[in-house]
Design an enzyme around this catalytic site. Structure first.
Site, PDB file in Angstrom:
ATOM      1  N   GLU A 170       0.810  -1.219   0.000  1.00  0.00           N
ATOM      2  CA  GLU A 170       0.000   0.000   0.000  1.00  0.00           C
ATOM      3  C   GLU A 170       0.848   1.275   0.000  1.00  0.00           C
ATOM      4  OE1 GLU A 170      -2.791  -0.630   3.225  1.00  0.00           O
ATOM      5  OE2 GLU A 170      -3.774  -2.250   2.124  1.00  0.00           O
ATOM      6  N   GLU A 276      -5.641 -10.511  -2.546  1.00  0.00           N
ATOM      7  CA  GLU A 276      -6.448 -10.450  -1.309  1.00  0.00           C
ATOM      8  C   GLU A 276      -7.939 -10.404  -1.636  1.00  0.00           C
ATOM      9  OE1 GLU A 276      -5.140  -7.358   1.396  1.00  0.00           O
ATOM     10  OE2 GLU A 276      -3.035  -7.733   0.969  1.00  0.00           O
ATOM     11  N   ASP A 278     -11.714 -10.449  -1.853  1.00  0.00           N
ATOM     12  CA  ASP A 278     -12.980 -10.716  -1.173  1.00  0.00           C
ATOM     13  C   ASP A 278     -14.020  -9.790  -1.785  1.00  0.00           C
ATOM     14  OD1 ASP A 278     -12.252  -8.336   0.218  1.00  0.00           O
ATOM     15  OD2 ASP A 278     -11.730  -9.423   2.049  1.00  0.00           O
TER      16      ASP A 278
END
Ligand code: XIL
Length: 421
Positions: A170, A276, A278
């Protein structure tokens, strides 16, 4: 000297024996994970047929305590990412004192189950121990702390056991194209990124090194800036091998240009990975929303399959009971392919279908009927046992440095979940 050559039939018998042995060993290892309710060919095997990995973020506490969790993780996934226990606060809680015990539990499980291990993460602005985030170090000292951490973790401890690292996590602000003014940028300037990658490469020359971020799945100011950064790092000869697209998405919001966007990175010579995934739903999730979610899962997996250097898709958790979403985004949930009881949801069937090729293995048995996942999750506080102490306030306790998530967290782009750090 004439060497004795084994007769061909003898060699074939030995070969067949070996094959049988390997097959039995695989069956035995899978068996230790226990059966799950998911029918058909496991996702990991379907994915391997395409030369990609399907992975999941894993948590050692659940691995120890929950046999359903353990069974699904071992049976379905070919790659594991440490959801929390390879972050700095776990690995180096005190300066110079390393604790690999929890991370090793995961690596041991992965090795026993023939799974590859992704390392997450080396430099981030969150889940850092206080001694680091509040240390007010000058550039020389911080640089030496960074080198020590990367060399110890990537080189001394995990070399050869972790195939890829999210070296930089990030690096951009939640939205827009500016670098995040994290601890590293503030003290070392933007070259901290190149330096960390070079240090990790020296520590384990075989590991694939990544920059990982969210809200970069489609083309936008943030992914444009990441593209420029990646291009410039490669031009300088920095060992950057891949881009991780976190893909914390909301239902109905897979960007239309995801394939095109991933391809511009692979055109630079990089690999890409969905790291990641979802897909959250406003709770309670209706059957229609669960079907829409399944289509989104199918799309993301197909997108990866359409990009030749997409190495795979990792989902961020195993079942809805262990997902970080309800505790970080109150009112949201049901984000994973398995439900609260680790039974497969329509999303599981969709991933299985997306990976199935005519003529390979058994036909998928079709998605299981959604079960408890359609009901609202319990109180957010019980959802995500990220740490043993996490049952009261999971996200806050797992992230001492960041503010506890609140309902006011603003998503940064259409359909993406921004933790709003
Ligand atoms: C999350 C974990 O899932 C939670 O258990 C923890 O409380 C906070 O961090 N981007 C990342 C991951 O790179 O490390 C984050 O994981 C989710 C967002």
């Amino acid at each position: 000297m004439v060497k004795h050559r084994a007769p061909r039939t003898h060699l074939m018998a030995v070969g067949a024996g070996l094959l049988l042995f390997v097959l039995l060993a695989v069956v035995a290892v899978r068996a230790t994970a226990g059966p799950t309710q998911a029918g058909g060919v496991p996702l990991r095997d379907l994915a391997a047929e395409h030369g990609i990995r399907i992975g999941a973020a894993a948590n050692p506490y659940l691995l120890e305590r929950n046999r359903h969790y353990r069974a699904v993780l071992g049976e379905q996934y070919g790659s594991l990412t440490a959801e929390n226990v390879m972050k700095w606060d776990t690995l180096q809680p005190e300066r110079g004192v390393y604790d690999f015990s929890l991370a090793d539990t995961l690596v041991d499980f992965a090795e026993k189950h023939g799974q590859d291990m992704r390392g997450h993460t080396l430099l981030w602005h969150n889940q850092n121990p206080e001694w680091l985030s509040e240390g007010h170090f000058g550039p020389d000292e911080l640089r030496s702390i960074m080198h020590d951490h990367i060399e110890t973790v990537v080189g001394d401890h995990f070399k050869g056991r972790v195939y890829a690292w999210d070296v930089i996590n990030e690096p951009f602000r939640d939205s827009g194209g500016e670098l995040r003014r994290n601890l590293w940028l503030r003290t070392l300037g933007k070259d901290y990124i190149a330096e960390a990658l070079r240090t990790a490469h020296a520590a384990d020359p075989d590991a694939r090194l990544y920059i990982n971020d969210f809200s970069i799945e489609g083309r936008n100011a943030k992914s444009d800036a990441l593209y420029e950064l990646a291009k410039s790092l490669l031009e300088q000869g920095v060992p950057l091998h891949g881009i991780g697209f976190q893909s914390h998405l909301s239902v109905g919001a897979v960007p239309d240009d995801m394939v095109e966007n991933m391809r511009r990175f692979t055109d630079l010579g990089l690999e890409v990975t969905v790291t990641e995934l979802d897909i959250s739903i406003d709770m309670p999730a209706s059957e229609e929303e669960l079907r829409a979610q399944a289509e989104d899962y199918r799309t993301v997996v197909r997108n990866c399959l359409q990009v030749s250097k997409c190495t795979g898709v990792t989902v961020w958790g195993v079942g809805d009971a262990d997902s970080w979403i309800p505790s970080w985004f109150p009112g949201q949930g049901a984000a994973l392919p398995f439900d609260q009881d680790y039974a497969p949801k329509p999303a599981f069937g969709a991933v299985q279908e997306a990976l199935s090729k005519a003529g390979f293995g058994a036909t998928p048995t079709g998605p299981a009927t959604p079960t408890a996942s359609a009901t609202p999750a319990g109180p957010a506080a019980s959802a995500n046992p990220a740490t043993p102490a996490a049952s009261a306030t999971p996200a806050a306790s797992a992230t001492p440095t960041g503010p506890a998530p609140t309902a006011s967290t603003t998503p940064t782009g259409p359909g993406t979940r921004s933790p709003g750090y």
